[in-house]
Design a protein around this motif. Structure first.
Motif, PDB file in Angstrom:
ATOM      1  N   UNK A 149     -61.637-115.635   2.075  1.00  0.00           N
ATOM      2  CA  UNK A 149     -60.368-114.909   1.988  1.00  0.00           C
ATOM      3  C   UNK A 149     -60.598-113.421   1.738  1.00  0.00           C
ATOM      4  N   UNK A 150     -61.601-113.086   0.919  1.00  0.00           N
ATOM      5  CA  UNK A 150     -61.920-111.677   0.665  1.00  0.00           C
ATOM      6  C   UNK A 150     -62.396-111.004   1.944  1.00  0.00           C
ATOM      7  N   UNK A 151     -63.282-111.676   2.681  1.00  0.00           N
ATOM      8  CA  UNK A 151     -63.775-111.119   3.945  1.00  0.00           C
ATOM      9  C   UNK A 151     -62.621-110.910   4.912  1.00  0.00           C
ATOM     10  N   UNK A 152     -61.735-111.895   4.996  1.00  0.00           N
ATOM     11  CA  UNK A 152     -60.618-111.789   5.938  1.00  0.00           C
ATOM     12  C   UNK A 152     -59.647-110.685   5.528  1.00  0.00           C
ATOM     13  N   UNK A 153     -59.454-110.500   4.221  1.00  0.00           N
ATOM     14  CA  UNK A 153     -58.627-109.390   3.734  1.00  0.00           C
ATOM     15  C   UNK A 153     -59.181-108.063   4.248  1.00  0.00           C
ATOM     16  N   UNK A 154     -60.494-107.914   4.188  1.00  0.00           N
ATOM     17  CA  UNK A 154     -61.134-106.674   4.642  1.00  0.00           C
ATOM     18  C   UNK A 154     -60.993-106.488   6.143  1.00  0.00           C
TER      19      UNK A 154
ATOM     20  N   UNK B   3     -57.607-104.164  11.033  1.00  0.00           N
ATOM     21  CA  UNK B   3     -56.723-104.490  12.154  1.00  0.00           C
ATOM     22  C   UNK B   3     -55.330-103.885  11.953  1.00  0.00           C
ATOM     23  N   UNK B   4     -54.806-103.999  10.724  1.00  0.00           N
ATOM     24  CA  UNK B   4     -53.496-103.430  10.434  1.00  0.00           C
ATOM     25  C   UNK B   4     -53.485-101.915  10.554  1.00  0.00           C
ATOM     26  N   UNK B   5     -54.548-101.272  10.077  1.00  0.00           N
ATOM     27  CA  UNK B   5     -54.649 -99.820  10.193  1.00  0.00           C
ATOM     28  C   UNK B   5     -54.695 -99.381  11.647  1.00  0.00           C
ATOM     29  N   UNK B   6     -55.426-100.134  12.466  1.00  0.00           N
ATOM     30  CA  UNK B   6     -55.504 -99.799  13.895  1.00  0.00           C
ATOM     31  C   UNK B   6     -54.130 -99.917  14.541  1.00  0.00           C
ATOM     32  N   UNK B   7     -53.409-101.004  14.255  1.00  0.00           N
ATOM     33  CA  UNK B   7     -52.102-101.225  14.876  1.00  0.00           C
ATOM     34  C   UNK B   7     -51.068-100.197  14.435  1.00  0.00           C
ATOM     35  N   UNK B   8     -51.086 -99.826  13.157  1.00  0.00           N
ATOM     36  CA  UNK B   8     -50.017 -98.998  12.605  1.00  0.00           C
ATOM     37  C   UNK B   8     -50.324 -97.509  12.681  1.00  0.00           C
ATOM     38  N   UNK B   9     -51.569 -97.124  12.374  1.00  0.00           N
ATOM     39  CA  UNK B   9     -51.858 -95.711  12.143  1.00  0.00           C
ATOM     40  C   UNK B   9     -52.681 -95.010  13.219  1.00  0.00           C
TER      41      UNK B   9
ATOM     42  N   UNK C 143     -53.163-107.926   3.232  1.00  0.00           N
ATOM     43  CA  UNK C 143     -53.793-106.615   3.417  1.00  0.00           C
ATOM     44  C   UNK C 143     -52.886-105.667   4.175  1.00  0.00           C
ATOM     45  N   UNK C 144     -52.082-106.204   5.100  1.00  0.00           N
ATOM     46  CA  UNK C 144     -51.186-105.352   5.877  1.00  0.00           C
ATOM     47  C   UNK C 144     -50.127-104.715   4.996  1.00  0.00           C
ATOM     48  N   UNK C 145     -49.627-105.470   4.014  1.00  0.00           N
ATOM     49  CA  UNK C 145     -48.646-104.908   3.082  1.00  0.00           C
ATOM     50  C   UNK C 145     -49.279-103.779   2.278  1.00  0.00           C
ATOM     51  N   UNK C 146     -50.473-104.034   1.759  1.00  0.00           N
ATOM     52  CA  UNK C 146     -51.154-103.032   0.932  1.00  0.00           C
ATOM     53  C   UNK C 146     -51.452-101.768   1.729  1.00  0.00           C
ATOM     54  N   UNK C 147     -52.066-101.937   2.910  1.00  0.00           N
ATOM     55  CA  UNK C 147     -52.490-100.768   3.676  1.00  0.00           C
ATOM     56  C   UNK C 147     -51.298 -99.981   4.216  1.00  0.00           C
ATOM     57  N   UNK C 148     -50.197-100.659   4.566  1.00  0.00           N
ATOM     58  CA  UNK C 148     -49.022 -99.953   5.089  1.00  0.00           C
ATOM     59  C   UNK C 148     -48.501 -98.939   4.088  1.00  0.00           C
ATOM     60  N   UNK C 149     -48.364 -99.369   2.826  1.00  0.00           N
ATOM     61  CA  UNK C 149     -47.852 -98.461   1.802  1.00  0.00           C
ATOM     62  C   UNK C 149     -48.912 -97.474   1.333  1.00  0.00           C
ATOM     63  N   UNK C 150     -50.143 -97.962   1.099  1.00  0.00           N
ATOM     64  CA  UNK C 150     -51.178 -97.115   0.516  1.00  0.00           C
ATOM     65  C   UNK C 150     -51.545 -95.950   1.418  1.00  0.00           C
ATOM     66  N   UNK C 151     -51.758 -96.226   2.695  1.00  0.00           N
ATOM     67  CA  UNK C 151     -52.187 -95.157   3.597  1.00  0.00           C
ATOM     68  C   UNK C 151     -51.053 -94.168   3.847  1.00  0.00           C
TER      69      UNK C 151
END
Length: 455
Positions: free
Chosen positions: A266-271, A276-282, A399-407
């Motif tokens: 689960x930790x590896x998949x979070x990373x 993937x989320x950063x690529x799609x969103x940012x 991870x997508x929730x975290x990265x969306x707000x954090x970045x």
């Protein structure tokens, strides 16, 4: 005698290869279509965000909250959905949730304010929650380990493909603005959501639960495939049992799946999902900042380049992983390269070098998914599989929730994406180090077994 046995083994392997190729043709490409529409209905709100926000009077925060609500419900209902799949069977449950999210996604066209949008996105999240973990589990019931990474690669191809093509298709649909009195973004949700209802009906009618139910397999092919899967499961159960000493039985049954392997996976998949989320969103905004004078068309083509590179890398890595039957280093090395890629994109001045960095990051995120899920399945026993896969998928997608707000927050503070990309880089390195623990343990077990044989 030995030569004759080798010939028989080769014949069995050839028959299995031919059977698996038939499963590819008859089943896997249909599952790919399902995932393309699933992923499209998940991300298409981003393609129409500007028009949707203007018509509904949404602020940037309220629009971001709509995406967050989707993932909150997606995460919360992953495990319950897999429990229902186990109870009702793949054909009934997957067909049902596809129809539900197709209707709900289409109804987004009729959202009138923040509240109605939030409710609809919550329903889409609940329905989609069980699809990816359910399909990953379903693939393990059809593809032996020697073919699973390539099967996962075909399935995971949906993500970079949809991210590349979805924006173009959505752009054309937006041109329907005003047709029959509907706005362009309303047509997007209708035309990209309603096909899922049809696909769900086809799943109800045609999708076999197991190889034994497949009418398009001969009796001989069913026997070959089922025997290969059963023998593989017996061998894996014996290996995992000896490695763990069967200590998991001491845990309460409800949490028996939460072992060390599941948590580390689960930790590896979070990373991985973070990248993937950063690529799609940012990445579109990162490219626009790096080449400020580029037209929107040129920017779109440049954004597509990392995904095209990823598609090539995905099939090569997964094919090579299946050929060598090695999962750990095929995940570890790309993740290290992905971490380096984010640093290149963050701190190198030349636009071409930034693009190379983004290609490495995108490749590390999407192309390792097929290998990761083959590896994760091999690390879980049959009792842990239903809940374990759902738990890994749920934690990873948080991870997508975290990265969306954090970045976004880091961008507002620093007026740059550099620190956000460093965050992505750090998680790639962290995930690689966790993968290294699996690799070292495997090497230790091999050395121990070699020593016992020598004795």
């Amino acid at each position: 005698m030995e030569t004759k046995q080798n010939d028989l083994l080769q014949q069995d392997a050839l028959k299995l290869d031919l059977t698996v190729k038939k499963v590819h043709r008859k089943l896997l490409y249909f599952l790919l279509i399902l995932f393309i529409f699933s992923f499209l209905d998940r991300i298409n709100i981003g393609f129409v965000g500007k028009q949707l926000s203007a018509d509904l009077g949404l602020t940037a925060l309220s629009f971001g909250l709509a995406n967050t609500i989707f993932y909150i419900f997606y995460i919360c209902f992953g495990i319950p959905s897999n429990m229902m799949l186990k109870k009702l069977g793949t054909r009934i449950w997957i067909g049902f949730i596809i129809i539900v999210w197709g209707i709900a996604s289409s109804c987004t066209a009729f959202a009138t304010d923040e509240r109605s949008l939030y409710i609809i996105r919550a329903i889409v999240g609940i329905a989609e929650a069980g699809f990816l973990p359910g399909m990953l589990l379903y693939l393990t019931q059809w593809f032996p380990a020697t073919h699973r990474s390539r099967a996962n690669a075909v399935f995971m191809f949906a993500m970079p493909f949809t991210a590349t093509i979805g924006a173009v298709v959505t752009g054309y649909i937006l041109n329907l603005h005003g047709f029959h009195g509907l706005n362009g973004w309303q047509w997007v949700f209708l035309l990209e959501g309603l096909p899922c209802v049809i696909l769900g009906v086809i799943v109800f009618a045609k999708l076999p639960n197991t190889p034994k139910d497949a009418k398009w397999l001969t009796d001989d092919e069913k026997t070959i495939l089922v025997n290969a899967l059963e023998n593989e499961q017996i061998a894996k159960s014996q290996q995992l049992g000896s490695a763990t000493g069967n200590t998991a039985s001491a845990k309460p049954q409800r949490f028996a799946f939460l072992n060390s392997s599941v948590i580390r996976c689960a930790i590896v998949y979070f990373c991985i999902v973070t990248t993937c989320g950063m690529v799609n969103i940012w990445v579109p905004q990162i490219v626009a900042n790096a080449i400020p004078n580029a037209s929107s068309v040129l920017t779109g083509f440049i954004v597509a380049i990392p995904h095209l590179v990823t598609m090539i890398a995905l099939f090569y890595l997964c094919s090579h992983s299946d050929k060598t039957q090695e999962r750990y280093w095929h995940t570890f090395v790309p993740m290290i390269l992905g971490g380096m890629g984010w640093l290149m994109a963050a701190y190198l001045d030349m636009a071409s070098l930034k693009l190379i960095g983004l290609c490495l990051a995108c490749m590390a995120g999407f192309s390792t998914m097929g290998i990761f899920w083959a590896f994760a399945d091999e690390s879980l026993d049959n009792d842990s599989k239903f809940m374990g896969i759902a738990f890994i998928n749920a934690l990873g997608n948080s991870a997508t929730i975290v990265s969306s707000f954090l970045i976004g927050w880091l961008k507002d503070i620093t007026h740059s994406f550099a620190i956000g990309m460093v965050y992505g880089s750090v998680l790639m390195f962290v995930g690689a180090m966790v993968m290294l623990t699996f690799a070292l343990k495997k090497m230790s077990e091999k050395n121990l077994n070699r020593g016992l044989l020598n004795e």
